[in-house]
Design an enzyme around this catalytic site. Structure first.
Site, PDB file in Angstrom:
ATOM      1  N   ARG A 122      19.848 -13.498  28.810  1.00  0.00           N
ATOM      2  CA  ARG A 122      18.760 -13.955  27.949  1.00  0.00           C
ATOM      3  C   ARG A 122      17.418 -14.068  28.671  1.00  0.00           C
ATOM      4  NH1 ARG A 122      22.992 -17.426  25.644  1.00  0.00           N
ATOM      5  NH2 ARG A 122      23.569 -16.530  23.627  1.00  0.00           N
ATOM      6  N   LYS A 144       5.301  -4.737  27.132  1.00  0.00           N
ATOM      7  CA  LYS A 144       6.149  -3.922  26.249  1.00  0.00           C
ATOM      8  C   LYS A 144       7.294  -3.322  27.049  1.00  0.00           C
ATOM      9  CE  LYS A 144       3.175  -2.429  22.446  1.00  0.00           C
ATOM     10  NZ  LYS A 144       2.615  -1.251  21.734  1.00  0.00           N
ATOM     11  N   GLU A 186      -3.881   8.613  29.570  1.00  0.00           N
ATOM     12  CA  GLU A 186      -3.996   7.201  29.217  1.00  0.00           C
ATOM     13  C   GLU A 186      -5.299   6.609  29.759  1.00  0.00           C
ATOM     14  OE1 GLU A 186      -2.278   5.522  27.175  1.00  0.00           O
ATOM     15  OE2 GLU A 186      -0.306   6.475  27.029  1.00  0.00           O
ATOM     16  N   LYS A 229      -6.988  -2.540  29.389  1.00  0.00           N
ATOM     17  CA  LYS A 229      -5.757  -2.918  28.708  1.00  0.00           C
ATOM     18  C   LYS A 229      -5.516  -4.413  28.788  1.00  0.00           C
ATOM     19  CE  LYS A 229      -1.043  -1.845  27.707  1.00  0.00           C
ATOM     20  NZ  LYS A 229       0.091  -0.916  27.824  1.00  0.00           N
ATOM     21  N   GLU A 239       0.856  -7.407  19.372  1.00  0.00           N
ATOM     22  CA  GLU A 239       0.359  -6.368  18.490  1.00  0.00           C
ATOM     23  C   GLU A 239       0.317  -6.807  17.029  1.00  0.00           C
ATOM     24  OE1 GLU A 239       1.461  -1.759  17.815  1.00  0.00           O
ATOM     25  OE2 GLU A 239       1.321  -2.349  19.915  1.00  0.00           O
ATOM     26  N   ARG A 243      -4.308  -5.223  19.255  1.00  0.00           N
ATOM     27  CA  ARG A 243      -3.607  -4.428  20.263  1.00  0.00           C
ATOM     28  C   ARG A 243      -3.195  -3.065  19.728  1.00  0.00           C
ATOM     29  NH1 ARG A 243       1.117  -6.431  24.503  1.00  0.00           N
ATOM     30  NH2 ARG A 243       1.527  -4.381  25.389  1.00  0.00           N
ATOM     31  N   ASN A 247      -2.913   2.317  20.610  1.00  0.00           N
ATOM     32  CA  ASN A 247      -2.132   3.469  20.171  1.00  0.00           C
ATOM     33  C   ASN A 247      -3.010   4.650  19.761  1.00  0.00           C
ATOM     34  OD1 ASN A 247       0.759   2.613  20.254  1.00  0.00           O
ATOM     35  ND2 ASN A 247      -0.029   0.988  18.952  1.00  0.00           N
ATOM     36  N   HIS A 250      -1.510   8.073  19.634  1.00  0.00           N
ATOM     37  CA  HIS A 250      -0.061   7.956  19.774  1.00  0.00           C
ATOM     38  C   HIS A 250       0.718   8.254  18.493  1.00  0.00           C
ATOM     39  CE1 HIS A 250      -1.107   6.351  23.627  1.00  0.00           C
ATOM     40  NE2 HIS A 250       0.142   6.112  23.940  1.00  0.00           N
ATOM     41  N   HIS A 254       3.818  10.420  19.685  1.00  0.00           N
ATOM     42  CA  HIS A 254       5.225  10.066  19.510  1.00  0.00           C
ATOM     43  C   HIS A 254       5.948  11.087  18.637  1.00  0.00           C
ATOM     44  CE1 HIS A 254       4.412   5.567  20.565  1.00  0.00           C
ATOM     45  NE2 HIS A 254       4.412   6.353  21.615  1.00  0.00           N
ATOM     46  N   HIS A 267       4.671  12.296  28.547  1.00  0.00           N
ATOM     47  CA  HIS A 267       4.084  11.391  27.562  1.00  0.00           C
ATOM     48  C   HIS A 267       2.573  11.585  27.504  1.00  0.00           C
ATOM     49  CE1 HIS A 267       3.397   7.946  25.047  1.00  0.00           C
ATOM     50  NE2 HIS A 267       2.638   7.379  25.969  1.00  0.00           N
TER      51      HIS A 267
END
Length: 361
Positions: A122, A144, A186, A229, A239, A243, A247, A250, A254, A267
């Site tokens: 956890r 993330k 990026e 960032k 997000e 935030r 993207n 993106h 993606h 990527h």
């Protein structure tokens, strides 16, 4: 080395992004109150060839007992099977809740090991030691973590902030040029999202930075990109709003990765194509938008020649699985002007098709 950047959140949590050599890792761990003991070091085969020895030696000399788990390189590693390999290794070894996970590698290792740290027992301490440009400027910052699913990229994961990010920009000198270019996409994205020093730095030194010449101001570029960032994620950790502008490009990226198969494009290569498309959509929505000037930052990074067999219809369908979507509507991050991003669902299929034609031309 550049000065550190501290990320602070509303509930009092905070951590540093330290820019120091790899052999200073034990000192930055101590400063972050991560005390010597056992640690699980997760890396991949390519990174291990360069850095397993130096990192392990620095940790061992400072009283740490590192247990190294090495995975195959590449985007295909970011899947449930590899996550369970980490679980099996950690639990067989006898990990406890005070045992930190050190993610030493690029974005794939950071996302995967980060998700393992978030879910093992956890939650155990997480330390990022990013060795790729894309990890140093983007994926190691902001918490993330996650893995890919056949339906789409990063659809399984969690927000889990590290105790520390330890960045050595000297690692970037061993990066293959394809991965360097991937990370630059990026960086360019962050530059388009702000009107700050990063855009000015790229405008002045773009050719040297893109070619990774000996005189390129790489540490300054990395720190400036991290600062962009960090400023965004501190204001919107999960997000819920702002935030999402990170993207930019993106929605296309993606979809490209899902349709082409993870690993065919880097990527960043997919992001560069997506950025070109987003810039075209921005120009269509805002006639005064400086399309040519912005595209000059991105086009050198886009693998246009590798897109001939990508079907727009397949990409458009794949966009239905994007995490930003609401109410079944595809959402895109656009720019009113450089430094002025927003999220919208108001993009017709025809406009998106025209943007894709531009991105691949």
């Amino acid at each position: 080395m550049p000065d550190p950047i501290t990320l602070s959140f509303a509930d009092g949590r905070r951590y540093d992004v330290q820019f120091r050599p790899l052999d200073a890792l034990p000192a930055t761990l101590a400063a972050a109150d991560v005390r010597p003991g056992r640690c699980l070091l997760v890396t991949d085969e390519h990174v291990a060839a360069h850095y397993r020895g130096p990192v392990g030696a620095a940790l061992t000399s400072a009283g740490w007992t590192p247990h190294v788990h090495t995975l195959p390189p590449g985007e295909a590693t970011k899947r449930a099977e590899m996550l369970h390999r980490i679980y099996d290794e950690a639990l067989r070894w006898g990990m406890d809740r005070q045992t930190p996970v050190l993610a030493v590698g690029g974005g794939v290792i950071g996302d995967l090991a980060g998700f393992a740290a978030a879910t093992l027992l956890r939650g155990v301490p997480l330390v990022h030691v990013p060795t790729s440009l894309i990890a140093q400027v983007d994926s190691s910052i902001g918490g993330k973590t996650g893995i890919n699913h056949a339906t789409g990229k990063n659809l399984i994961g969690s927000f889990y902030q590290p105790a520390l990010v330890h960045t050595d920009t000297a690692c970037l000198r061993t990066l293959p040029m394809r991965e360097w270019t991937s990370g630059l996409a990026e960086v360019a994205k962050h530059a388009l999202l702000t009107d700050g020093p990063l855009r000015a730095l790229l405008a002045k030194h773009r050719d040297a930075l893109y070619a990774r010449t000996d005189d390129a101001p790489i540490p300054s570029m990395v720190r400036a990109a991290v600062a962009v960032k960090a400023e965004v994620v501190q204001a919107d950790e999960r997000e819920a709003g702002r935030r999402a502008v990170l993207n930019l490009g993106h929605t296309f990226a993606h979809a490209i990765e899902a349709v082409a198969g993870y690993g065919r494009f880097t990527h960043g290569g997919a992001v560069a194509l997506g950025l070109r498309a987003a810039l075209h959509l921005s120009s269509a929505a805002h006639p005064s938008f400086p399309l040519d000037a912005c595209d000059a930052l991105v086009r050198p990074l886009a693998p246009v020649d590798a897109t001939a067999d990508l079907s727009f219809e397949a990409l458009y369908e794949a966009m239905r699985a994007d995490k930003k979507n609401r109410g079944g509507r595809r959402r895109f991050v656009l720019l009113r002007a450089p430094g002025d991003p927003y999220v919208t669902s108001d993009c017709s299929r025809a406009a998106v098709a025209r943007a894709w034609t531009f991105a691949t031309s």
